[in-house]
Scaffold this motif. Structure first.
Motif, PDB file in Angstrom:
ATOM      1  N   ARG A   9     -13.213 -34.328  15.757  1.00 47.65           N
ATOM      2  CA  ARG A   9     -12.078 -34.893  15.035  1.00 47.65           C
ATOM      3  C   ARG A   9     -12.381 -36.311  14.575  1.00 47.65           C
ATOM      4  NH1 ARG A   9      -8.362 -38.376  15.270  1.00 47.65           N
ATOM      5  NH2 ARG A   9      -8.820 -39.166  17.322  1.00 47.65           N
ATOM      6  N   ASP A  10     -13.114 -37.056  15.396  1.00 46.58           N
ATOM      7  CA  ASP A  10     -13.409 -38.447  15.071  1.00 46.58           C
ATOM      8  C   ASP A  10     -14.445 -38.589  13.964  1.00 46.58           C
ATOM      9  OD1 ASP A  10     -11.660 -39.334  17.017  1.00 46.58           O
ATOM     10  OD2 ASP A  10     -13.199 -39.335  18.564  1.00 46.58           O
ATOM     11  N   ARG A  11     -15.136 -37.550  13.643  1.00 44.89           N
ATOM     12  CA  ARG A  11     -16.171 -37.618  12.608  1.00 44.89           C
ATOM     13  C   ARG A  11     -15.623 -37.357  11.215  1.00 44.89           C
ATOM     14  NH1 ARG A  11     -20.431 -33.998  15.836  1.00 44.89           N
ATOM     15  NH2 ARG A  11     -20.649 -35.390  17.586  1.00 44.89           N
ATOM     16  N   THR A  12     -14.334 -37.122  11.130  1.00 44.68           N
ATOM     17  CA  THR A  12     -13.727 -36.825   9.838  1.00 44.68           C
ATOM     18  C   THR A  12     -12.541 -37.745   9.582  1.00 44.68           C
ATOM     19  OG1 THR A  12     -12.273 -35.136  10.781  1.00 44.68           O
ATOM     20  CG2 THR A  12     -14.394 -34.386   9.899  1.00 44.68           C
ATOM     21  N   LEU A  13     -12.198 -37.852   8.299  1.00 42.10           N
ATOM     22  CA  LEU A  13     -11.024 -38.613   7.878  1.00 42.10           C
ATOM     23  C   LEU A  13     -10.097 -37.675   7.125  1.00 42.10           C
ATOM     24  CD1 LEU A  13     -12.883 -41.674   6.321  1.00 42.10           C
ATOM     25  CD2 LEU A  13     -11.745 -41.614   8.535  1.00 42.10           C
ATOM     26  N   ARG A  14      -8.802 -37.964   7.188  1.00 41.21           N
ATOM     27  CA  ARG A  14      -7.885 -37.216   6.337  1.00 41.21           C
ATOM     28  C   ARG A  14      -8.246 -37.538   4.890  1.00 41.21           C
ATOM     29  NH1 ARG A  14      -4.536 -39.755   9.816  1.00 41.21           N
ATOM     30  NH2 ARG A  14      -3.578 -40.932   8.114  1.00 41.21           N
ATOM     31  N   VAL A  84     -13.252 -47.332  11.979  1.00 41.22           N
ATOM     32  CA  VAL A  84     -14.391 -47.497  12.886  1.00 41.22           C
ATOM     33  C   VAL A  84     -15.286 -46.260  12.755  1.00 41.22           C
ATOM     34  CG1 VAL A  84     -15.110 -47.717  15.297  1.00 41.22           C
ATOM     35  CG2 VAL A  84     -13.060 -48.910  14.499  1.00 41.22           C
ATOM     36  N   THR A  85     -16.577 -46.485  12.462  1.00 36.86           N
ATOM     37  CA  THR A  85     -17.513 -45.366  12.299  1.00 36.86           C
ATOM     38  C   THR A  85     -18.545 -45.281  13.422  1.00 36.86           C
ATOM     39  OG1 THR A  85     -18.885 -46.735  10.867  1.00 36.86           O
ATOM     40  CG2 THR A  85     -17.285 -45.280   9.794  1.00 36.86           C
ATOM     41  N   ARG A  86     -18.713 -46.377  14.190  1.00 39.75           N
ATOM     42  CA  ARG A  86     -19.700 -46.344  15.285  1.00 39.75           C
ATOM     43  C   ARG A  86     -19.386 -47.462  16.266  1.00 39.75           C
ATOM     44  NH1 ARG A  86     -24.934 -48.853  15.669  1.00 39.75           N
ATOM     45  NH2 ARG A  86     -24.554 -49.642  13.589  1.00 39.75           N
ATOM     46  N   ILE A  87     -19.593 -47.178  17.562  1.00 41.75           N
ATOM     47  CA  ILE A  87     -19.459 -48.188  18.609  1.00 41.75           C
ATOM     48  C   ILE A  87     -20.655 -48.054  19.532  1.00 41.75           C
ATOM     49  CG2 ILE A  87     -18.093 -49.019  20.554  1.00 41.75           C
ATOM     50  CD1 ILE A  87     -15.630 -47.763  19.220  1.00 41.75           C
ATOM     51  N   GLU A  88     -21.333 -49.167  19.777  1.00 37.79           N
ATOM     52  CA  GLU A  88     -22.427 -49.200  20.747  1.00 37.79           C
ATOM     53  C   GLU A  88     -22.114 -50.296  21.749  1.00 37.79           C
ATOM     54  OE1 GLU A  88     -25.969 -47.980  17.630  1.00 37.79           O
ATOM     55  OE2 GLU A  88     -26.355 -49.498  19.146  1.00 37.79           O
ATOM     56  N   ALA A  93     -22.061 -56.865  25.839  1.00 34.73           N
ATOM     57  CA  ALA A  93     -21.739 -56.927  24.409  1.00 34.73           C
ATOM     58  C   ALA A  93     -21.504 -55.531  23.836  1.00 34.73           C
ATOM     59  CB  ALA A  93     -22.868 -57.612  23.646  1.00 34.73           C
ATOM     60  N   ALA A  94     -20.895 -55.527  22.666  1.00 36.73           N
ATOM     61  CA  ALA A  94     -20.670 -54.280  21.935  1.00 36.73           C
ATOM     62  C   ALA A  94     -20.807 -54.557  20.448  1.00 36.73           C
ATOM     63  CB  ALA A  94     -19.291 -53.713  22.241  1.00 36.73           C
ATOM     64  N   THR A  95     -21.245 -53.544  19.709  1.00 35.58           N
ATOM     65  CA  THR A  95     -21.308 -53.603  18.254  1.00 35.58           C
ATOM     66  C   THR A  95     -20.350 -52.555  17.723  1.00 35.58           C
ATOM     67  OG1 THR A  95     -23.632 -54.232  18.331  1.00 35.58           O
ATOM     68  CG2 THR A  95     -22.794 -53.426  16.233  1.00 35.58           C
ATOM     69  N   VAL A  96     -19.465 -52.971  16.824  1.00 34.52           N
ATOM     70  CA  VAL A  96     -18.496 -52.060  16.216  1.00 34.52           C
ATOM     71  C   VAL A  96     -18.779 -52.026  14.718  1.00 34.52           C
ATOM     72  CG1 VAL A  96     -16.049 -51.598  15.788  1.00 34.52           C
ATOM     73  CG2 VAL A  96     -16.774 -52.601  17.974  1.00 34.52           C
ATOM     74  N   GLU A  97     -19.040 -50.837  14.189  1.00 37.07           N
ATOM     75  CA  GLU A  97     -19.274 -50.659  12.756  1.00 37.07           C
ATOM     76  C   GLU A  97     -17.995 -50.144  12.114  1.00 37.07           C
ATOM     77  OE1 GLU A  97     -21.439 -47.133  11.154  1.00 37.07           O
ATOM     78  OE2 GLU A  97     -22.859 -48.668  10.502  1.00 37.07           O
ATOM     79  N   THR A 118      -9.064 -50.660  23.120  1.00 39.83           N
ATOM     80  CA  THR A 118      -9.231 -49.199  23.202  1.00 39.83           C
ATOM     81  C   THR A 118      -9.741 -48.630  21.880  1.00 39.83           C
ATOM     82  OG1 THR A 118      -6.907 -48.713  22.644  1.00 39.83           O
ATOM     83  CG2 THR A 118      -7.463 -48.924  25.004  1.00 39.83           C
ATOM     84  N   LEU A 119     -10.758 -49.314  21.333  1.00 33.06           N
ATOM     85  CA  LEU A 119     -11.334 -48.870  20.064  1.00 33.06           C
ATOM     86  C   LEU A 119     -12.069 -47.558  20.247  1.00 33.06           C
ATOM     87  CD1 LEU A 119     -12.781 -52.155  18.519  1.00 33.06           C
ATOM     88  CD2 LEU A 119     -10.781 -50.857  17.793  1.00 33.06           C
ATOM     89  N   ALA A 120     -11.952 -46.706  19.242  1.00 34.72           N
ATOM     90  CA  ALA A 120     -12.656 -45.432  19.235  1.00 34.72           C
ATOM     91  C   ALA A 120     -13.056 -45.121  17.803  1.00 34.72           C
ATOM     92  CB  ALA A 120     -11.763 -44.319  19.779  1.00 34.72           C
ATOM     93  N   VAL A 121     -14.104 -44.341  17.652  1.00 35.74           N
ATOM     94  CA  VAL A 121     -14.539 -43.914  16.323  1.00 35.74           C
ATOM     95  C   VAL A 121     -13.385 -43.180  15.656  1.00 35.74           C
ATOM     96  CG1 VAL A 121     -16.129 -42.390  15.083  1.00 35.74           C
ATOM     97  CG2 VAL A 121     -16.968 -43.810  16.963  1.00 35.74           C
TER      98      VAL A 121
END
Length: 141
Positions: A9-14, A84-88, A93-97, A118-121
């Motif tokens: 579900r997180d890999r798609t957008l409406r 948000v498309t990616r979180i590492e 530290a964290a990188t949020v794309e 509570t960020l999520a892709v």
């Protein structure tokens, strides 16, 4: 380093979200899908979903085709609504794309900040750019 793997579900957008990010109308995306220019998926309820990878691909094509334009004015503060498309994350530290229209933004923040937000892709966010810092905000629904 922990890489957050999105669910299906997180890999798609409406389709409406994808249209907004691409700066086109929903009908344009439907035509592109009919013409084979865009791959769409269907939710179990039949809703059209656009893979984030497809949006990224189209934006990259647009960037490659666009000529550089001179900047005639700019503000000291810029806000970019996006997804948000990616979180590492690692220990501290964290990188949020974030995919924001034609822009791909990366925010370096603490892991704690990502957890507190509570960020999520797939989350809708607003990136606030001031100087070299990108601050991620969550808009009120």
């Amino acid at each position: 380093m922990e890489v957050v793997t999105p669910t299906d579900r997180d890999r798609t957008l409406r389709i409406g979200q994808a249209a907004e990010l691409l700066g086109v109308g929903v009908e344009t995306l439907r035509r592109w899908a009919d013409d084979g220019r865009l791959a769409l998926e269907r939710s179990p309820g039949g809703q059209r979903l656009v893979p984030i990878g497809e949006v990224s691909r189209l934006l990259a094509e647009r960037r490659r085709a666009a000529a550089d334009r001179p900047i005639v004015a700019q503000s000291a503060r810029n806000r970019f609504p996006g997804v948000v498309t990616r979180i590492e994350r690692d220990g501290v530290a964290a990188t949020v794309e974030v995919l924001a229209g034609p822009h791909r933004l990366l925010s370096l923040m603490t892991r704690e900040a990502v957890d507190e937000l509570t960020l999520a892709v797939g989350d809708e966010v607003v990136c606030v750019v001031k100087s070299t810092n990108v601050i991620v905000e969550i808009p009120q629904p």
